[in-house]
Design a protein around this motif. Structure first.
Motif, PDB file in Angstrom:
ATOM      1  N   CYS A   1       3.623  17.062   1.886  1.00 48.40           N
ATOM      2  CA  CYS A   1       2.939  15.812   1.579  1.00 48.40           C
ATOM      3  C   CYS A   1       3.990  14.724   1.467  1.00 48.40           C
ATOM      4  O   CYS A   1       4.842  14.766   0.576  1.00 48.40           O
ATOM      5  N   ALA A   2       3.904  13.762   2.382  1.00 49.99           N
ATOM      6  CA  ALA A   2       4.878  12.674   2.417  1.00 49.99           C
ATOM      7  C   ALA A   2       4.242  11.377   1.946  1.00 49.99           C
ATOM      8  O   ALA A   2       3.155  11.008   2.402  1.00 49.99           O
ATOM      9  N   ALA A   3       4.935  10.702   1.060  1.00 48.36           N
ATOM     10  CA  ALA A   3       4.493   9.405   0.555  1.00 48.36           C
ATOM     11  C   ALA A   3       5.213   8.305   1.317  1.00 48.36           C
ATOM     12  O   ALA A   3       6.399   8.410   1.612  1.00 48.36           O
TER      13      ALA A   3
ATOM     14  N   GLN B   1       0.832  -1.187   0.000  1.00 52.84           N
ATOM     15  CA  GLN B   1       0.000   0.000   0.000  1.00 52.84           C
ATOM     16  C   GLN B   1       0.867   1.238   0.000  1.00 52.84           C
ATOM     17  O   GLN B   1       1.953   1.251   0.559  1.00 52.84           O
ATOM     18  N   VAL B   2       0.368   2.252  -0.654  1.00 54.64           N
ATOM     19  CA  VAL B   2       1.052   3.542  -0.707  1.00 54.64           C
ATOM     20  C   VAL B   2       0.100   4.608  -0.179  1.00 54.64           C
ATOM     21  O   VAL B   2      -1.055   4.656  -0.582  1.00 54.64           O
ATOM     22  N   GLN B   3       0.586   5.433   0.701  1.00 58.06           N
ATOM     23  CA  GLN B   3      -0.239   6.497   1.272  1.00 58.06           C
ATOM     24  C   GLN B   3       0.455   7.843   1.127  1.00 58.06           C
ATOM     25  O   GLN B   3       1.687   7.930   1.168  1.00 58.06           O
ATOM     26  N   LEU B   4      -0.365   8.880   0.974  1.00 65.04           N
ATOM     27  CA  LEU B   4       0.122  10.256   0.977  1.00 65.04           C
ATOM     28  C   LEU B   4      -0.505  10.955   2.180  1.00 65.04           C
ATOM     29  O   LEU B   4      -1.723  10.895   2.359  1.00 65.04           O
ATOM     30  N   VAL B   5       0.313  11.607   2.967  1.00 67.81           N
ATOM     31  CA  VAL B   5      -0.179  12.308   4.153  1.00 67.81           C
ATOM     32  C   VAL B   5       0.245  13.773   4.067  1.00 67.81           C
ATOM     33  O   VAL B   5       1.435  14.080   4.011  1.00 67.81           O
ATOM     34  N   GLU B   6      -0.765  14.650   4.067  1.00 71.91           N
ATOM     35  CA  GLU B   6      -0.514  16.087   3.963  1.00 71.91           C
ATOM     36  C   GLU B   6      -0.504  16.726   5.345  1.00 71.91           C
ATOM     37  O   GLU B   6      -1.132  16.240   6.289  1.00 71.91           O
ATOM     38  N   SER B   7       0.174  17.858   5.428  1.00 71.93           N
ATOM     39  CA  SER B   7       0.181  18.655   6.651  1.00 71.93           C
ATOM     40  C   SER B   7       0.481  20.098   6.298  1.00 71.93           C
ATOM     41  O   SER B   7       0.961  20.388   5.195  1.00 71.93           O
TER      42      SER B   7
END
Length: 120
Positions: free
Chosen positions: A22-24, A1-7
């Motif tokens: 945004c970190a993948a 799974q690949v996720q992108l998390v923004e802040s």
């Protein structure tokens, strides 16, 4: 799974600045283009800026000269530096990435979105 998390979103006064990140993460072999999009209330999602793996950027005319996109390939992270913010910049900002997984599957992934509100 690949996720992108923004802040990095939040409330800022007109003329102010914010920096979005945004970190993948996940099973990533390579990330191709990364980008930022935004969706204001009652409007369609629109392109803000994109950046290739080589660092070539494309910035929407509406934010050119005020916003800058960059990336850190070692950290699998894309940034959006937003300066001289205006009330019309109020929107949910989404990051996007074209990812090649370690299984050599090509994926397009979106972050969950981060709200930017420009108001006095």
């Amino acid at each position: 799974q690949v996720q992108l998390v923004e802040s990095g979103g939040g409330l800022v006064q007109p003329g102010g600045s914010l920096r979005l990140s945004c970190a993948a993460s996940g099973s990533i072999a390579r990330i191709n283009d990364m980008g930022w999009y935004r969706q204001a209330p009652g409007k369609q999602r629109e392109l803000v800026a994109t950046i290739t793996s080589a660092g070539i950027t494309n910035v929407a005319d509406s934010v050119k000269g005020r916003f800058a996109i960059s990336r850190d390939n070692l950290k699998n992270t894309v940034y959006l530096q937003m300066n001289s913010l205006e009330p019309d910049d109020t929107a949910v900002y989404y990051c996007n990435a074209g990812v090649v997984t370690k299984d050599l599957v090509n994926l397009q992934r979106w972050g969950q979105g981060t709200l930017v509100t420009v108001s006095s």
